[in-house]
Design a protein around this motif. Structure first.
Motif, PDB file in Angstrom:
ATOM      1  N   MET A 157      42.785  23.123 109.195  1.00  0.00           N
ATOM      2  CA  MET A 157      42.861  22.883 107.759  1.00  0.00           C
ATOM      3  C   MET A 157      41.594  22.200 107.247  1.00  0.00           C
ATOM      4  O   MET A 157      41.062  22.567 106.198  1.00  0.00           O
ATOM      5  CB  MET A 157      44.091  22.037 107.417  1.00  0.00           C
ATOM      6  N   GLU A 158      41.095  21.226 108.005  1.00  0.00           N
ATOM      7  CA  GLU A 158      39.884  20.516 107.598  1.00  0.00           C
ATOM      8  C   GLU A 158      38.693  21.473 107.514  1.00  0.00           C
ATOM      9  O   GLU A 158      37.927  21.451 106.544  1.00  0.00           O
ATOM     10  CB  GLU A 158      39.591  19.372 108.561  1.00  0.00           C
ATOM     11  N   LEU A 159      38.535  22.330 108.510  1.00  0.00           N
ATOM     12  CA  LEU A 159      37.418  23.274 108.465  1.00  0.00           C
ATOM     13  C   LEU A 159      37.613  24.274 107.336  1.00  0.00           C
ATOM     14  O   LEU A 159      36.675  24.560 106.598  1.00  0.00           O
ATOM     15  CB  LEU A 159      37.239  24.025 109.786  1.00  0.00           C
ATOM     16  N   TYR A 160      38.808  24.795 107.162  1.00  0.00           N
ATOM     17  CA  TYR A 160      39.004  25.806 106.130  1.00  0.00           C
ATOM     18  C   TYR A 160      38.712  25.246 104.738  1.00  0.00           C
ATOM     19  O   TYR A 160      38.068  25.905 103.919  1.00  0.00           O
ATOM     20  CB  TYR A 160      40.402  26.414 106.189  1.00  0.00           C
ATOM     21  N   GLN A 161      39.131  24.023 104.475  1.00  0.00           N
ATOM     22  CA  GLN A 161      38.830  23.403 103.183  1.00  0.00           C
ATOM     23  C   GLN A 161      37.317  23.276 102.989  1.00  0.00           C
ATOM     24  O   GLN A 161      36.797  23.475 101.893  1.00  0.00           O
ATOM     25  CB  GLN A 161      39.510  22.044 103.069  1.00  0.00           C
ATOM     26  N   PHE A 162      36.614  22.963 104.069  1.00  0.00           N
ATOM     27  CA  PHE A 162      35.159  22.851 103.999  1.00  0.00           C
ATOM     28  C   PHE A 162      34.523  24.219 103.760  1.00  0.00           C
ATOM     29  O   PHE A 162      33.552  24.343 103.016  1.00  0.00           O
ATOM     30  CB  PHE A 162      34.632  22.196 105.280  1.00  0.00           C
ATOM     31  N   LEU A 163      35.065  25.272 104.368  1.00  0.00           N
ATOM     32  CA  LEU A 163      34.529  26.618 104.161  1.00  0.00           C
ATOM     33  C   LEU A 163      34.708  27.069 102.715  1.00  0.00           C
ATOM     34  O   LEU A 163      33.834  27.741 102.161  1.00  0.00           O
ATOM     35  CB  LEU A 163      35.199  27.624 105.100  1.00  0.00           C
ATOM     36  N   VAL A 164      35.833  26.699 102.108  1.00  0.00           N
ATOM     37  CA  VAL A 164      36.058  27.029 100.707  1.00  0.00           C
ATOM     38  C   VAL A 164      34.983  26.354  99.851  1.00  0.00           C
ATOM     39  O   VAL A 164      34.395  26.974  98.963  1.00  0.00           O
ATOM     40  CB  VAL A 164      37.475  26.624 100.258  1.00  0.00           C
ATOM     41  N   LEU A 165      34.687  25.093 100.156  1.00  0.00           N
ATOM     42  CA  LEU A 165      33.630  24.372  99.449  1.00  0.00           C
ATOM     43  C   LEU A 165      32.284  25.089  99.632  1.00  0.00           C
ATOM     44  O   LEU A 165      31.528  25.265  98.685  1.00  0.00           O
ATOM     45  CB  LEU A 165      33.536  22.936  99.959  1.00  0.00           C
ATOM     46  N   GLN A 166      32.000  25.510 100.853  1.00  0.00           N
ATOM     47  CA  GLN A 166      30.737  26.189 101.144  1.00  0.00           C
ATOM     48  C   GLN A 166      30.619  27.540 100.468  1.00  0.00           C
ATOM     49  O   GLN A 166      29.513  28.034 100.262  1.00  0.00           O
ATOM     50  CB  GLN A 166      30.568  26.393 102.646  1.00  0.00           C
ATOM     51  N   SER A 167      31.722  28.141 100.134  1.00  0.00           N
ATOM     52  CA  SER A 167      31.682  29.447  99.480  1.00  0.00           C
ATOM     53  C   SER A 167      31.274  29.344  98.016  1.00  0.00           C
ATOM     54  O   SER A 167      30.964  30.348  97.387  1.00  0.00           O
ATOM     55  CB  SER A 167      33.042  30.136  99.601  1.00  0.00           C
ATOM     56  N   SER A 168      31.262  28.139  97.500  1.00  0.00           N
ATOM     57  CA  SER A 168      30.820  27.924  96.118  1.00  0.00           C
ATOM     58  C   SER A 168      29.330  28.237  96.011  1.00  0.00           C
ATOM     59  O   SER A 168      28.542  27.862  96.873  1.00  0.00           O
ATOM     60  CB  SER A 168      31.066  26.471  95.717  1.00  0.00           C
ATOM     61  N   PRO A 169      28.911  28.905  94.944  1.00  0.00           N
ATOM     62  CA  PRO A 169      27.489  29.190  94.772  1.00  0.00           C
ATOM     63  C   PRO A 169      26.650  27.923  94.592  1.00  0.00           C
ATOM     64  O   PRO A 169      25.437  27.947  94.780  1.00  0.00           O
ATOM     65  CB  PRO A 169      27.426  30.062  93.512  1.00  0.00           C
ATOM     66  N   ASP A 170      27.299  26.804  94.274  1.00  0.00           N
ATOM     67  CA  ASP A 170      26.584  25.546  94.043  1.00  0.00           C
ATOM     68  C   ASP A 170      26.357  24.734  95.327  1.00  0.00           C
ATOM     69  O   ASP A 170      25.650  23.735  95.304  1.00  0.00           O
ATOM     70  CB  ASP A 170      27.344  24.670  93.040  1.00  0.00           C
TER      71      ASP A 170
END
Length: 157
Positions: free
Chosen positions: A36-49
């Motif tokens: 869960m911790e990694l997946y939440q971080f991947l969602v953040l990384q998918s942001s263009p910003d």
């Protein structure tokens, strides 16, 4: 190069961090305590910003609470690509105590790059981590993602 380690054992994460600090200082290790911790971080990384480091390699345990390694692998492979990262091509190494044929097949079916049983001895783990890093980061070549390959919000290229 950034390497993500996902393992629910704090002792194992500490052991791996120690190996990286002492023997693999050229690689930056970021550890996560679960799927869960990694997946939440991947969602953040998918942001263009997002402007932080991107993973060159993900090493994860298979048997974890909440989101296990198999489910996390499926989520990683389904994460939308962005201008910098093509999630379907990032090497994901399953490093686990399991050696069941069913687990091995399930992981490869879900898109694992490699499935390795965790060694029990320190020297064997050190050698394995050195080998994994050298192969997947130093020698392996991934396709370069061009802006033409990134789907727009409608899913078209």
């Amino acid at each position: 190069m950034e390497i993500y380690l996902v393992d629910d054992s704090a002792d194992y994460r500490l052991l791996v961090r120690t190996i990286f600090k002492q023997f693999l200082p050229n690689y930056h290790l970021r550890s996560f305590q679960g799927g869960m911790e990694l997946y939440q971080f991947l969602v953040l990384q998918s942001s263009p910003d997002y402007v932080g480091r991107r993973p060159a390699l993900i090493v994860m345990n298979l048997k974890m609470p909440a989101i296990d390694g198999l489910e996390l692998l499926k989520l990683i492979r389904r994460t939308p690509d962005n201008i910098v990262t093509k999630w379907s091509t990032i090497p994901v190494v399953i490093l686990t105590h399991s050696s069941s044929a069913e687990d091995i097949q399930s992981c490869y079916d879900a898109g694992a790059s490699s499935f390795i049983t965790k060694p029990l001895e320190f020297e064997a783990l050190k050698y394995l981590l050195e080998t994994i890093c050298h192969y997947w980061i130093d020698y392996n070549r991934l396709p370069v993602l061009s802006s033409a390959q990134v789907p727009d919000s409608s899913g078209k290229h």
